[in-house]
Design a protein around this motif. Structure first.
Motif, PDB file in Angstrom:
ATOM      1  N   TYR A 233       0.828  -1.208   0.000  1.00 24.50           N
ATOM      2  CA  TYR A 233       0.000   0.000   0.000  1.00 24.50           C
ATOM      3  C   TYR A 233       0.864   1.261   0.000  1.00 24.50           C
ATOM      4  CZ  TYR A 233      -4.537  -2.275   0.723  1.00 24.50           C
ATOM      5  OH  TYR A 233      -5.680  -2.994   0.566  1.00 24.50           O
ATOM      6  N   GLU A 234       1.929   1.278   0.802  1.00 26.16           N
ATOM      7  CA  GLU A 234       2.803   2.441   0.870  1.00 26.16           C
ATOM      8  C   GLU A 234       3.463   2.695  -0.484  1.00 26.16           C
ATOM      9  OE1 GLU A 234       5.404   1.651   4.155  1.00 26.16           O
ATOM     10  OE2 GLU A 234       3.887   2.204   5.624  1.00 26.16           O
ATOM     11  N   ASN A 235       3.823   1.635  -1.194  1.00 26.95           N
ATOM     12  CA  ASN A 235       4.429   1.789  -2.525  1.00 26.95           C
ATOM     13  C   ASN A 235       3.457   2.418  -3.511  1.00 26.95           C
ATOM     14  OD1 ASN A 235       6.855   0.701  -1.698  1.00 26.95           O
ATOM     15  ND2 ASN A 235       6.367  -1.363  -2.387  1.00 26.95           N
ATOM     16  N   ARG A 236       2.159   2.273  -3.238  1.00 31.56           N
ATOM     17  CA  ARG A 236       1.141   2.854  -4.110  1.00 31.56           C
ATOM     18  C   ARG A 236       0.706   4.247  -3.651  1.00 31.56           C
ATOM     19  NH1 ARG A 236      -2.620  -1.981  -3.605  1.00 31.56           N
ATOM     20  NH2 ARG A 236      -0.870  -3.296  -3.156  1.00 31.56           N
ATOM     21  N   GLY A 237       1.387   4.798  -2.655  1.00 30.70           N
ATOM     22  CA  GLY A 237       1.134   6.178  -2.244  1.00 30.70           C
ATOM     23  C   GLY A 237       0.163   6.352  -1.096  1.00 30.70           C
ATOM     24  N   VAL A 238      -0.219   5.257  -0.430  1.00 31.25           N
ATOM     25  CA  VAL A 238      -1.113   5.353   0.724  1.00 31.25           C
ATOM     26  C   VAL A 238      -0.280   5.757   1.938  1.00 31.25           C
ATOM     27  CG1 VAL A 238      -2.689   4.033   2.212  1.00 31.25           C
ATOM     28  CG2 VAL A 238      -2.644   3.604  -0.244  1.00 31.25           C
ATOM     29  N   SER A 239      -0.838   6.612   2.809  1.00 31.09           N
ATOM     30  CA  SER A 239      -0.092   7.043   3.990  1.00 31.09           C
ATOM     31  C   SER A 239       0.251   5.840   4.871  1.00 31.09           C
ATOM     32  CB  SER A 239      -0.907   8.051   4.797  1.00 31.09           C
ATOM     33  OG  SER A 239      -1.976   7.407   5.467  1.00 31.09           O
ATOM     34  N   GLU A 240       1.306   5.990   5.664  1.00 36.20           N
ATOM     35  CA  GLU A 240       1.778   4.894   6.515  1.00 36.20           C
ATOM     36  C   GLU A 240       0.684   4.414   7.472  1.00 36.20           C
ATOM     37  OE1 GLU A 240       5.275   4.062   9.810  1.00 36.20           O
ATOM     38  OE2 GLU A 240       5.554   5.657   8.347  1.00 36.20           O
ATOM     39  N   LYS A 241      -0.005   5.357   8.103  1.00 34.03           N
ATOM     40  CA  LYS A 241      -1.043   4.999   9.072  1.00 34.03           C
ATOM     41  C   LYS A 241      -2.211   4.269   8.394  1.00 34.03           C
ATOM     42  CE  LYS A 241      -3.594   7.058  12.898  1.00 34.03           C
ATOM     43  NZ  LYS A 241      -3.860   8.266  13.642  1.00 34.03           N
TER      44      LYS A 241
END
Length: 55
Positions: free
Chosen positions: A24-32
């Protein structure tokens, strides 16, 4: 169990959540948000933390 307590999960479930979170983070979603989605996915797939009676 307190919200956010991951002690009842197996090592395999924790690794799965970490892998999903990274995706998810690689796709630009925030860490939280990525962490929230990852644990929601693990819960849906595995039904939550460790299950008693299984070997």
């Amino acid at each position: 169990m307190a919200r956010g307590d991951k002690s009842s999960y197996t090592d395999k479930q924790k690794r799965k959540a970490e892998h999903i979170e990274e995706g998810y983070e690689n796709r630009g979603v925030s860490e939280k948000e990525a962490e929230r989605r990852a644990w929601a996915t693990v819960n849906k797939q595995d039904g939550g933390g460790k299950k008693g009676g299984h070997k």
